[in-house]
Design an enzyme around this catalytic site. Structure first.
Site, PDB file in Angstrom:
ATOM      1  NE  ARG A   8      20.940  -0.927 -31.438  1.00 29.31           N
ATOM      2  CZ  ARG A   8      22.082  -0.929 -30.762  1.00 29.31           C
ATOM      3  NH1 ARG A   8      22.321   0.005 -29.860  1.00 29.31           N
ATOM      4  NH2 ARG A   8      22.977  -1.867 -30.976  1.00 29.31           N
ATOM      5  CE  LYS A  18      33.664  -1.658 -32.319  1.00 29.14           C
ATOM      6  NZ  LYS A  18      32.225  -1.840 -32.031  1.00 29.14           N
ATOM      7  N   GLY A  40      27.258  -2.534 -36.034  1.00 29.22           N
ATOM      8  CA  GLY A  40      26.604  -1.226 -35.970  1.00 29.22           C
ATOM      9  C   GLY A  40      26.894  -0.375 -37.202  1.00 29.22           C
ATOM     10  N   GLY A  93      27.955  -5.842 -30.868  1.00 28.37           N
ATOM     11  CA  GLY A  93      28.644  -6.895 -30.117  1.00 28.37           C
ATOM     12  C   GLY A  93      27.796  -8.149 -29.963  1.00 28.37           C
TER      13      GLY A  93
HETATM   14  P1  ADP Z   1      30.843  -2.735 -37.409  1.00 28.89           P
HETATM   15  O1  ADP Z   1      30.377  -1.601 -36.518  1.00 28.89           O
HETATM   16  O2  ADP Z   1      30.029  -2.875 -38.643  1.00 28.89           O
HETATM   17  O3  ADP Z   1      31.013  -4.018 -36.654  1.00 28.89           O
HETATM   18  P2  ADP Z   1      33.572  -1.913 -37.096  1.00 28.89           P
HETATM   19  O4  ADP Z   1      33.164  -1.081 -35.945  1.00 28.89           O
HETATM   20  O5  ADP Z   1      34.484  -3.062 -36.868  1.00 28.89           O
HETATM   21  O6  ADP Z   1      32.308  -2.379 -37.937  1.00 28.89           O
HETATM   22  O7  ADP Z   1      34.315  -1.019 -38.173  1.00 28.89           O
HETATM   23  C1  ADP Z   1      33.671   0.020 -38.848  1.00 28.89           C
HETATM   24  C2  ADP Z   1      34.641   1.148 -38.974  1.00 28.89           C
HETATM   25  O8  ADP Z   1      35.791   0.681 -39.665  1.00 28.89           O
HETATM   26  C3  ADP Z   1      34.089   2.316 -39.758  1.00 28.89           C
HETATM   27  O9  ADP Z   1      34.184   3.491 -38.989  1.00 28.89           O
HETATM   28  C4  ADP Z   1      35.036   2.364 -40.956  1.00 28.89           C
HETATM   29  O10 ADP Z   1      35.298   3.642 -41.392  1.00 28.89           O
HETATM   30  C5  ADP Z   1      36.298   1.731 -40.437  1.00 28.89           C
HETATM   31  N1  ADP Z   1      37.155   1.234 -41.520  1.00 28.89           N
HETATM   32  C6  ADP Z   1      36.896   0.228 -42.373  1.00 28.89           C
HETATM   33  N2  ADP Z   1      37.902   0.070 -43.248  1.00 28.89           N
HETATM   34  C7  ADP Z   1      38.822   1.007 -42.954  1.00 28.89           C
HETATM   35  C8  ADP Z   1      40.097   1.361 -43.501  1.00 28.89           C
HETATM   36  N3  ADP Z   1      40.603   0.717 -44.543  1.00 28.89           N
HETATM   37  N4  ADP Z   1      40.782   2.354 -42.904  1.00 28.89           N
HETATM   38  C9  ADP Z   1      40.247   3.018 -41.855  1.00 28.89           C
HETATM   39  N5  ADP Z   1      39.051   2.754 -41.302  1.00 28.89           N
HETATM   40  C10 ADP Z   1      38.346   1.754 -41.850  1.00 28.89           C
HETATM   41  C1  3PG Z   2      25.302  -1.572 -28.312  1.00 27.12           C
HETATM   42  O1  3PG Z   2      25.059  -0.473 -28.810  1.00 27.12           O
HETATM   43  O2  3PG Z   2      26.120  -2.374 -28.794  1.00 27.12           O
HETATM   44  C2  3PG Z   2      24.497  -2.014 -27.123  1.00 27.12           C
HETATM   45  O3  3PG Z   2      23.476  -1.093 -26.833  1.00 27.12           O
HETATM   46  C3  3PG Z   2      25.381  -2.245 -25.912  1.00 27.12           C
HETATM   47  O4  3PG Z   2      25.983  -1.054 -25.485  1.00 27.12           O
HETATM   48  P1  3PG Z   2      27.342  -1.138 -24.639  1.00 27.12           P
HETATM   49  O5  3PG Z   2      28.418  -1.620 -25.583  1.00 27.12           O
HETATM   50  O6  3PG Z   2      27.585   0.256 -24.120  1.00 27.12           O
HETATM   51  O7  3PG Z   2      27.123  -2.128 -23.506  1.00 27.12           O
HETATM   52 MG    MG Z   3      31.371  -0.314 -35.256  1.00 28.67          MG
END
Ligand code: ADP
Ligand code: 3PG
Ligand code: MG
Length: 407
Positions: free
Chosen positions: A41, A203, A362, A387
Protein backbone atom coordinates in the site's frame (compact mmCIF):
# COMPACT_ATOMS: atom_id res chain seq x y z
CA UNK A 1 -10.98 -2.30 -20.81
CA UNK A 2 -10.79 0.94 -18.89
CA UNK A 3 -13.89 1.82 -16.92
CA UNK A 4 -15.58 5.16 -16.46
CA UNK A 5 -14.44 7.51 -13.74
CA UNK A 6 -16.68 10.49 -13.19
CA UNK A 7 -14.72 12.43 -10.56
CA UNK A 8 -12.17 15.20 -10.88
CA UNK A 9 -8.58 14.15 -10.27
CA UNK A 10 -5.37 15.95 -9.32
CA UNK A 11 -4.76 16.39 -13.04
CA UNK A 12 -7.93 18.47 -13.45
CA UNK A 13 -7.20 21.24 -10.93
CA UNK A 14 -4.55 23.99 -10.66
CA UNK A 15 -2.66 22.25 -7.89
CA UNK A 16 0.87 23.55 -8.60
CA UNK A 17 2.76 24.87 -5.58
CA UNK A 18 -0.21 24.34 -3.24
CA UNK A 19 -0.40 22.68 0.16
CA UNK A 20 -2.22 19.43 -0.56
CA UNK A 21 -3.74 17.08 2.01
CA UNK A 22 -3.75 13.48 0.76
CA UNK A 23 -5.70 10.64 2.40
CA UNK A 24 -3.76 7.44 1.82
CA UNK A 25 -4.45 3.93 3.12
CA UNK A 26 -1.30 3.00 5.05
CA UNK A 27 -3.17 0.36 7.01
CA UNK A 28 -0.30 -2.07 6.42
CA UNK A 29 0.12 -5.53 7.95
CA UNK A 30 2.54 -5.56 10.91
CA UNK A 31 4.45 -8.64 12.11
CA UNK A 32 4.78 -9.76 15.77
CA UNK A 33 7.63 -7.27 16.35
CA UNK A 34 5.54 -4.40 14.99
CA UNK A 35 7.57 -4.26 11.76
CA UNK A 36 5.88 -3.60 8.40
CA UNK A 37 5.25 -7.06 6.94
CA UNK A 38 4.24 -5.82 3.47
CA UNK A 39 4.59 -2.35 1.96
CA UNK A 40 2.29 -2.85 -1.04
CA UNK A 41 0.00 0.00 0.00
CA UNK A 42 2.93 2.37 0.56
CA UNK A 43 4.39 1.52 -2.85
CA UNK A 44 0.99 2.00 -4.46
CA UNK A 45 0.76 5.56 -3.09
CA UNK A 46 4.03 6.74 -4.62
CA UNK A 47 2.62 7.71 -8.03
CA UNK A 48 0.38 10.43 -6.61
CA UNK A 49 3.02 11.66 -4.17
CA UNK A 50 5.67 11.94 -6.91
CA UNK A 51 3.20 13.72 -9.20
CA UNK A 52 2.44 16.31 -6.52
CA UNK A 53 6.11 16.79 -5.64
CA UNK A 54 6.98 17.42 -9.28
CA UNK A 55 4.40 20.19 -9.22
CA UNK A 56 6.04 21.87 -6.28
CA UNK A 57 3.33 20.95 -3.77
CA UNK A 58 3.73 20.72 -0.04
CA UNK A 59 2.30 17.22 0.52
CA UNK A 60 0.64 16.34 3.81
CA UNK A 61 -0.43 12.71 4.16
CA UNK A 62 -3.08 11.32 6.52
CA UNK A 63 -4.00 7.70 7.21
CA UNK A 64 -5.25 5.23 9.78
CA UNK A 65 -3.45 2.09 10.90
CA UNK A 66 -5.30 -0.80 12.54
CA UNK A 67 -8.24 -0.36 14.87
CA UNK A 68 -6.72 1.34 17.97
CA UNK A 69 -8.73 2.28 21.05
CA UNK A 70 -7.41 5.80 21.59
CA UNK A 71 -3.67 6.46 21.39
CA UNK A 72 -1.89 3.09 21.25
CA UNK A 73 1.80 3.41 20.36
CA UNK A 74 1.87 0.03 18.58
CA UNK A 75 -0.38 1.61 15.95
CA UNK A 76 1.84 4.64 15.39
CA UNK A 77 2.52 5.53 11.76
CA UNK A 78 6.14 6.49 12.59
CA UNK A 79 7.60 3.27 11.03
CA UNK A 80 5.52 3.92 7.91
CA UNK A 81 7.07 7.41 7.56
CA UNK A 82 10.50 5.79 7.71
CA UNK A 83 9.65 3.21 5.04
CA UNK A 84 8.02 5.87 2.86
CA UNK A 85 11.22 7.94 3.04
CA UNK A 86 13.31 4.91 1.99
CA UNK A 87 11.02 4.18 -0.97
CA UNK A 88 10.95 7.82 -2.12
CA UNK A 89 14.66 8.41 -1.52
CA UNK A 90 13.66 11.53 0.39
CA UNK A 91 12.85 11.97 4.07
CA UNK A 92 9.20 11.97 5.04
CA UNK A 93 8.69 14.29 8.01
CA UNK A 94 6.60 12.62 10.72
CA UNK A 95 4.31 14.60 13.05
CA UNK A 96 3.13 12.92 16.27
CA UNK A 97 -0.42 14.21 15.93
CA UNK A 98 -2.92 14.79 13.12
CA UNK A 99 -4.45 18.04 14.47
CA UNK A 100 -3.26 20.92 16.64
CA UNK A 101 -0.16 23.07 17.09
CA UNK A 102 2.38 20.37 16.21
CA UNK A 103 0.72 19.98 12.83
CA UNK A 104 0.45 23.74 12.23
CA UNK A 105 4.11 24.31 13.08
CA UNK A 106 5.38 21.38 11.01
CA UNK A 107 3.47 22.32 7.89
CA UNK A 108 4.42 25.97 8.24
CA UNK A 109 8.10 25.07 8.52
CA UNK A 110 8.02 22.60 5.62
CA UNK A 111 9.17 23.89 2.26
CA UNK A 112 7.83 23.04 -1.23
CA UNK A 113 8.39 19.48 -2.45
CA UNK A 114 8.28 18.07 1.05
CA UNK A 115 6.27 15.17 2.37
CA UNK A 116 4.82 15.20 5.85
CA UNK A 117 2.96 12.23 7.33
CA UNK A 118 0.64 12.88 10.27
CA UNK A 119 -0.02 10.43 13.11
CA UNK A 120 -2.80 7.80 12.98
CA UNK A 121 -6.22 9.44 12.52
CA UNK A 122 -7.90 6.71 14.57
CA UNK A 123 -6.11 7.86 17.72
CA UNK A 124 -9.18 10.15 17.78
CA UNK A 125 -12.59 8.49 18.02
CA UNK A 126 -13.93 11.43 15.97
CA UNK A 127 -12.34 9.91 12.85
CA UNK A 128 -14.66 6.91 12.63
CA UNK A 129 -17.58 9.04 13.87
CA UNK A 130 -17.23 11.17 10.71
CA UNK A 131 -17.03 14.21 13.00
CA UNK A 132 -17.26 17.56 11.22
CA UNK A 133 -15.25 19.51 13.82
CA UNK A 134 -12.41 17.01 13.69
CA UNK A 135 -12.35 17.12 9.89
CA UNK A 136 -12.36 20.91 10.00
CA UNK A 137 -9.39 20.90 12.38
CA UNK A 138 -7.41 18.66 10.02
CA UNK A 139 -8.12 20.95 7.08
CA UNK A 140 -7.46 24.14 9.04
CA UNK A 141 -4.30 22.99 10.87
CA UNK A 142 -2.68 21.67 7.69
CA UNK A 143 -3.70 24.76 5.72
CA UNK A 144 -4.77 22.47 2.87
CA UNK A 145 -5.80 24.16 -0.39
CA UNK A 146 -6.90 20.83 -1.85
CA UNK A 147 -7.94 17.49 -0.42
CA UNK A 148 -6.95 14.43 -2.42
CA UNK A 149 -8.55 11.04 -1.79
CA UNK A 150 -6.09 8.29 -2.72
CA UNK A 151 -6.79 5.70 -0.03
CA UNK A 152 -8.79 3.30 -2.18
CA UNK A 153 -8.83 0.66 0.59
CA UNK A 154 -10.83 2.94 2.89
CA UNK A 155 -13.33 4.69 0.58
CA UNK A 156 -16.11 2.27 1.57
CA UNK A 157 -16.04 3.91 5.01
CA UNK A 158 -17.81 7.24 5.70
CA UNK A 159 -15.24 8.61 8.14
CA UNK A 160 -13.99 12.13 8.89
CA UNK A 161 -11.02 11.69 6.55
CA UNK A 162 -13.10 10.25 3.71
CA UNK A 163 -16.39 12.11 3.97
CA UNK A 164 -16.58 15.11 6.36
CA UNK A 165 -13.19 16.44 5.24
CA UNK A 166 -14.57 17.09 1.75
CA UNK A 167 -16.67 19.94 3.21
CA UNK A 168 -13.52 21.91 4.03
CA UNK A 169 -11.41 21.89 0.85
CA UNK A 170 -12.03 21.25 -2.84
CA UNK A 171 -11.72 17.47 -3.03
CA UNK A 172 -10.40 15.41 -5.92
CA UNK A 173 -9.17 11.89 -6.59
CA UNK A 174 -5.57 10.72 -6.60
CA UNK A 175 -4.04 8.52 -9.27
CA UNK A 176 -4.30 5.24 -7.34
CA UNK A 177 -7.99 5.75 -6.61
CA UNK A 178 -8.62 6.51 -10.27
CA UNK A 179 -6.67 3.45 -11.45
CA UNK A 180 -8.41 1.10 -9.00
CA UNK A 181 -11.87 2.26 -10.02
CA UNK A 182 -11.16 2.29 -13.74
CA UNK A 183 -9.64 -1.22 -13.58
CA UNK A 184 -12.40 -2.81 -11.52
CA UNK A 185 -15.29 -0.97 -13.22
CA UNK A 186 -13.72 -1.67 -16.59
CA UNK A 187 -14.07 -5.41 -16.16
CA UNK A 188 -17.52 -5.08 -14.61
CA UNK A 189 -18.92 -2.75 -17.31
CA UNK A 190 -17.45 -4.01 -20.57
CA UNK A 191 -15.49 -7.21 -20.13
CA UNK A 192 -14.13 -9.35 -22.94
CA UNK A 193 -15.80 -12.76 -22.88
CA UNK A 194 -15.44 -15.49 -21.75
CA UNK A 195 -15.45 -13.97 -18.27
CA UNK A 196 -14.50 -16.31 -15.43
CA UNK A 197 -15.02 -15.27 -11.82
CA UNK A 198 -13.17 -17.13 -9.09
CA UNK A 199 -14.50 -16.78 -5.57
CA UNK A 200 -12.92 -18.28 -2.49
CA UNK A 201 -11.69 -17.29 0.94
CA UNK A 202 -13.39 -17.43 4.29
CA UNK A 203 -15.54 -14.28 4.49
CA UNK A 204 -18.41 -16.18 3.00
CA UNK A 205 -21.42 -13.99 3.87
CA UNK A 206 -19.51 -10.80 2.91
CA UNK A 207 -18.95 -12.21 -0.55
CA UNK A 208 -22.41 -13.56 -1.32
CA UNK A 209 -23.52 -10.17 -2.80
CA UNK A 210 -20.36 -10.21 -4.90
CA UNK A 211 -21.29 -13.57 -6.43
CA UNK A 212 -24.77 -12.22 -7.17
CA UNK A 213 -23.30 -9.11 -8.83
CA UNK A 214 -20.99 -11.28 -10.94
CA UNK A 215 -23.66 -13.72 -12.12
CA UNK A 216 -25.03 -11.49 -14.92
CA UNK A 217 -21.60 -10.81 -16.44
CA UNK A 218 -19.66 -14.05 -15.82
CA UNK A 219 -19.68 -17.01 -18.19
CA UNK A 220 -18.47 -19.28 -15.40
CA UNK A 221 -18.05 -18.89 -11.67
CA UNK A 222 -15.49 -21.14 -9.99
CA UNK A 223 -15.88 -21.58 -6.27
CA UNK A 224 -13.17 -22.70 -3.85
CA UNK A 225 -11.93 -22.18 -0.30
CA UNK A 226 -14.22 -22.13 2.72
CA UNK A 227 -16.80 -20.59 0.36
CA UNK A 228 -16.97 -23.91 -1.54
CA UNK A 229 -17.20 -25.84 1.74
CA UNK A 230 -20.22 -23.73 2.64
CA UNK A 231 -21.93 -24.29 -0.74
CA UNK A 232 -21.29 -28.04 -0.53
CA UNK A 233 -22.60 -28.28 3.02
CA UNK A 234 -25.79 -26.45 2.01
CA UNK A 235 -26.14 -29.07 -0.76
CA UNK A 236 -26.04 -31.77 1.92
CA UNK A 237 -22.43 -32.89 1.53
CA UNK A 238 -20.75 -33.88 4.79
CA UNK A 239 -17.31 -32.28 5.00
CA UNK A 240 -16.16 -33.42 8.44
CA UNK A 241 -14.32 -30.73 10.39
CA UNK A 242 -14.06 -28.29 7.46
CA UNK A 243 -14.48 -24.55 7.90
CA UNK A 244 -17.97 -23.44 6.75
CA UNK A 245 -20.19 -20.48 7.52
CA UNK A 246 -23.61 -21.29 9.01
CA UNK A 247 -26.90 -19.69 8.02
CA UNK A 248 -26.11 -19.27 4.31
CA UNK A 249 -28.97 -21.43 2.96
CA UNK A 250 -31.09 -18.51 1.70
CA UNK A 251 -28.14 -16.78 0.04
CA UNK A 252 -27.03 -19.96 -1.68
CA UNK A 253 -30.52 -20.71 -2.99
CA UNK A 254 -30.86 -17.13 -4.26
CA UNK A 255 -27.57 -17.55 -6.14
CA UNK A 256 -28.84 -20.83 -7.66
CA UNK A 257 -32.13 -19.18 -8.67
CA UNK A 258 -30.24 -16.44 -10.53
CA UNK A 259 -28.04 -19.08 -12.15
CA UNK A 260 -31.06 -21.13 -13.30
CA UNK A 261 -32.65 -18.05 -14.82
CA UNK A 262 -29.47 -17.25 -16.66
CA UNK A 263 -28.33 -20.63 -18.02
CA UNK A 264 -31.24 -23.04 -17.45
CA UNK A 265 -31.52 -25.66 -14.70
CA UNK A 266 -29.63 -28.32 -16.67
CA UNK A 267 -26.52 -26.10 -17.08
CA UNK A 268 -26.27 -24.70 -13.58
CA UNK A 269 -23.42 -26.97 -12.45
CA UNK A 270 -21.38 -25.97 -15.50
CA UNK A 271 -21.93 -22.32 -14.69
CA UNK A 272 -21.46 -22.39 -10.90
CA UNK A 273 -18.57 -24.80 -10.65
CA UNK A 274 -18.03 -26.38 -7.23
CA UNK A 275 -15.00 -28.57 -6.48
CA UNK A 276 -15.49 -32.26 -7.30
CA UNK A 277 -12.69 -33.16 -4.95
CA UNK A 278 -11.03 -31.49 -1.99
CA UNK A 279 -7.56 -31.67 -0.48
CA UNK A 280 -7.77 -32.68 3.15
CA UNK A 281 -5.52 -32.38 6.20
CA UNK A 282 -5.82 -33.19 9.91
CA UNK A 283 -5.79 -29.45 10.68
CA UNK A 284 -4.44 -26.21 9.19
CA UNK A 285 -0.87 -27.15 10.22
CA UNK A 286 -0.80 -30.51 8.42
CA UNK A 287 2.04 -30.93 5.97
CA UNK A 288 0.37 -33.84 4.19
CA UNK A 289 -2.40 -33.32 1.64
CA UNK A 290 -4.67 -35.99 0.28
CA UNK A 291 -7.52 -35.43 -2.21
CA UNK A 292 -10.96 -36.99 -1.64
CA UNK A 293 -14.11 -36.84 -3.74
CA UNK A 294 -16.48 -34.40 -2.07
CA UNK A 295 -19.07 -37.11 -1.42
CA UNK A 296 -16.50 -39.43 0.19
CA UNK A 297 -14.92 -36.86 2.47
CA UNK A 298 -13.62 -38.33 5.78
CA UNK A 299 -15.46 -37.19 8.90
CA UNK A 300 -12.28 -36.57 10.91
CA UNK A 301 -10.53 -34.28 8.39
CA UNK A 302 -10.67 -30.68 7.15
CA UNK A 303 -11.02 -29.63 3.50
CA UNK A 304 -8.20 -27.11 3.13
CA UNK A 305 -7.83 -26.70 -0.63
CA UNK A 306 -9.54 -27.65 -3.86
CA UNK A 307 -8.54 -31.21 -4.81
CA UNK A 308 -6.02 -32.23 -7.50
CA UNK A 309 -8.69 -33.14 -10.09
CA UNK A 310 -10.50 -29.85 -9.51
CA UNK A 311 -7.24 -27.93 -9.93
CA UNK A 312 -6.82 -29.44 -13.42
CA UNK A 313 -10.46 -28.65 -14.24
CA UNK A 314 -10.15 -24.99 -13.08
CA UNK A 315 -6.88 -24.51 -15.00
CA UNK A 316 -8.50 -25.98 -18.09
CA UNK A 317 -11.43 -23.55 -17.85
CA UNK A 318 -9.00 -20.63 -17.44
CA UNK A 319 -7.28 -21.51 -20.75
CA UNK A 320 -10.23 -20.05 -22.68
CA UNK A 321 -10.88 -17.05 -20.42
CA UNK A 322 -10.36 -13.50 -21.66
CA UNK A 323 -11.26 -11.83 -18.37
CA UNK A 324 -10.76 -13.22 -14.88
CA UNK A 325 -11.96 -11.65 -11.66
CA UNK A 326 -10.48 -13.41 -8.63
CA UNK A 327 -11.34 -12.77 -5.01
CA UNK A 328 -10.49 -15.15 -2.17
CA UNK A 329 -7.82 -17.85 -1.96
CA UNK A 330 -8.89 -21.33 -2.99
CA UNK A 331 -7.63 -22.89 0.21
CA UNK A 332 -5.69 -22.37 3.40
CA UNK A 333 -2.83 -20.91 1.34
CA UNK A 334 -0.82 -19.80 4.39
CA UNK A 335 0.25 -23.47 4.50
CA UNK A 336 2.14 -24.45 1.31
CA UNK A 337 0.56 -27.90 1.31
CA UNK A 338 -2.82 -26.23 0.75
CA UNK A 339 -1.68 -23.42 -1.55
CA UNK A 340 -1.61 -25.66 -4.65
CA UNK A 341 -5.01 -24.55 -5.96
CA UNK A 342 -4.28 -20.83 -5.53
CA UNK A 343 -0.76 -21.20 -6.94
CA UNK A 344 -1.94 -23.07 -10.06
CA UNK A 345 -4.59 -20.42 -10.71
CA UNK A 346 -1.97 -17.68 -10.25
CA UNK A 347 0.31 -19.51 -12.70
CA UNK A 348 -2.49 -19.92 -15.26
CA UNK A 349 -3.21 -16.16 -15.14
CA UNK A 350 0.40 -15.02 -15.08
CA UNK A 351 1.26 -17.11 -18.14
CA UNK A 352 -1.68 -16.09 -20.37
CA UNK A 353 -0.79 -12.72 -21.85
CA UNK A 354 -4.21 -12.32 -23.48
CA UNK A 355 -6.19 -12.56 -20.25
CA UNK A 356 -7.18 -9.47 -18.26
CA UNK A 357 -6.85 -10.48 -14.62
CA UNK A 358 -8.21 -8.41 -11.76
CA UNK A 359 -7.38 -9.68 -8.30
CA UNK A 360 -8.91 -8.33 -5.11
CA UNK A 361 -9.14 -9.18 -1.42
CA UNK A 362 -6.41 -8.56 1.16
CA UNK A 363 -5.34 -12.19 1.56
CA UNK A 364 -5.57 -12.97 -2.15
CA UNK A 365 -3.51 -9.90 -3.07
CA UNK A 366 -0.89 -10.86 -0.44
CA UNK A 367 -0.81 -14.39 -1.80
CA UNK A 368 -0.32 -13.49 -5.46
CA UNK A 369 2.27 -10.79 -4.70
CA UNK A 370 4.22 -13.24 -2.60
CA UNK A 371 3.92 -15.96 -5.25
CA UNK A 372 4.87 -13.65 -8.14
CA UNK A 373 8.53 -12.83 -8.83
CA UNK A 374 7.24 -9.52 -10.23
CA UNK A 375 5.33 -8.80 -6.99
CA UNK A 376 1.94 -8.73 -8.69
CA UNK A 377 3.26 -7.29 -11.97
CA UNK A 378 2.29 -10.51 -13.79
CA UNK A 379 -1.42 -9.65 -13.44
CA UNK A 380 -3.42 -6.84 -15.03
CA UNK A 381 -4.51 -5.36 -11.71
CA UNK A 382 -3.95 -6.35 -8.10
CA UNK A 383 -6.16 -4.21 -5.92
CA UNK A 384 -4.96 -2.52 -2.71
CA UNK A 385 -8.51 -2.76 -1.37
CA UNK A 386 -10.19 -5.52 0.61
CA UNK A 387 -13.73 -4.46 1.60
CA UNK A 388 -13.59 -1.53 -0.83
CA UNK A 389 -12.95 -3.74 -3.86
CA UNK A 390 -15.74 -6.12 -2.81
CA UNK A 391 -18.21 -3.25 -2.43
CA UNK A 392 -17.17 -1.83 -5.78
CA UNK A 393 -17.69 -5.18 -7.51
CA UNK A 394 -21.04 -5.59 -5.76
CA UNK A 395 -22.10 -2.24 -7.27
CA UNK A 396 -22.37 -0.38 -3.95
CA UNK A 397 -21.76 3.35 -3.75
CA UNK A 398 -18.48 4.24 -2.06
CA UNK A 399 -18.94 7.25 0.28
CA UNK A 400 -15.32 8.39 -0.04
CA UNK A 401 -15.69 8.57 -3.82
CA UNK A 402 -19.20 10.01 -3.90
CA UNK A 403 -18.01 12.99 -1.83
CA UNK A 404 -15.42 14.12 -4.42
CA UNK A 405 -16.00 16.83 -7.04
CA UNK A 406 -17.64 15.62 -10.22
CA UNK A 407 -15.61 15.77 -13.41
P1 ADP B 1 -9.58 -12.06 0.96
O1 ADP B 1 -8.83 -11.38 2.09
O2 ADP B 1 -8.71 -12.36 -0.21
O3 ADP B 1 -10.84 -11.34 0.60
P2 ADP B 1 -10.84 -13.84 2.82
O4 ADP B 1 -10.43 -12.95 3.92
O5 ADP B 1 -12.28 -14.02 2.53
O6 ADP B 1 -10.06 -13.49 1.48
O7 ADP B 1 -10.29 -15.31 3.08
C1 ADP B 1 -8.93 -15.60 3.13
C2 ADP B 1 -8.72 -16.59 4.22
O8 ADP B 1 -9.51 -17.74 3.95
C3 ADP B 1 -7.28 -17.05 4.34
O9 ADP B 1 -6.81 -16.84 5.65
C4 ADP B 1 -7.40 -18.54 4.03
O10 ADP B 1 -6.53 -19.32 4.75
C5 ADP B 1 -8.82 -18.87 4.41
N1 ADP B 1 -9.30 -20.09 3.76
C6 ADP B 1 -9.52 -20.29 2.45
N2 ADP B 1 -9.94 -21.55 2.22
C7 ADP B 1 -9.98 -22.17 3.42
C8 ADP B 1 -10.33 -23.49 3.85
N3 ADP B 1 -10.71 -24.42 2.98
N4 ADP B 1 -10.30 -23.75 5.17
C9 ADP B 1 -9.89 -22.80 6.04
N5 ADP B 1 -9.53 -21.55 5.71
C10 ADP B 1 -9.57 -21.24 4.40
C1 3PG C 1 -8.63 -2.18 5.01
O1 3PG C 1 -7.54 -2.63 5.37
O2 3PG C 1 -9.52 -2.88 4.49
C2 3PG C 1 -8.86 -0.70 5.09
O3 3PG C 1 -7.70 -0.03 5.49
C3 3PG C 1 -10.02 -0.38 6.02
O4 3PG C 1 -9.74 -0.75 7.34
P1 3PG C 1 -10.96 -1.03 8.34
O5 3PG C 1 -11.62 -2.31 7.87
O6 3PG C 1 -10.34 -1.15 9.71
O7 3PG C 1 -11.92 0.14 8.25
MG1 MG D 1 -9.03 -11.44 4.14
Amino acid sequence: MVGKFSKRTIKDVPIDNKTVLVRVDYNVPLDEDGKIADDFRIQASLGTIRYLMKRGCKVVLISHLGRPEGREEKFSLAPVAKRLGELLGKKAIFVEDCIGDKVRMAVKKASKNTITLLENLRFYKEEEANDQKFAKSIARDTGARYFVQDGFGVVHRAHASTDAITCFAPSVAGLLLEREIRSIRGVMDSPKHPVVAILGGAKVSDKMPVIEALEPIADKILIGGAMANTFLRVAGVNLGKSKCEDGQEDQVSEIYELAKNKVGAENVDDFLVLPKDLAAGEDVHSSHRESFNADEFPADKMALDIGDETIEQFVDILKDAKTVIWNGTLGYAENEAFAHGSARVALALATSPEVTSVIGGGDTADFVRDWDAKKGGSFSHVSTGGGASLELIAGDKLPGVEALLDA
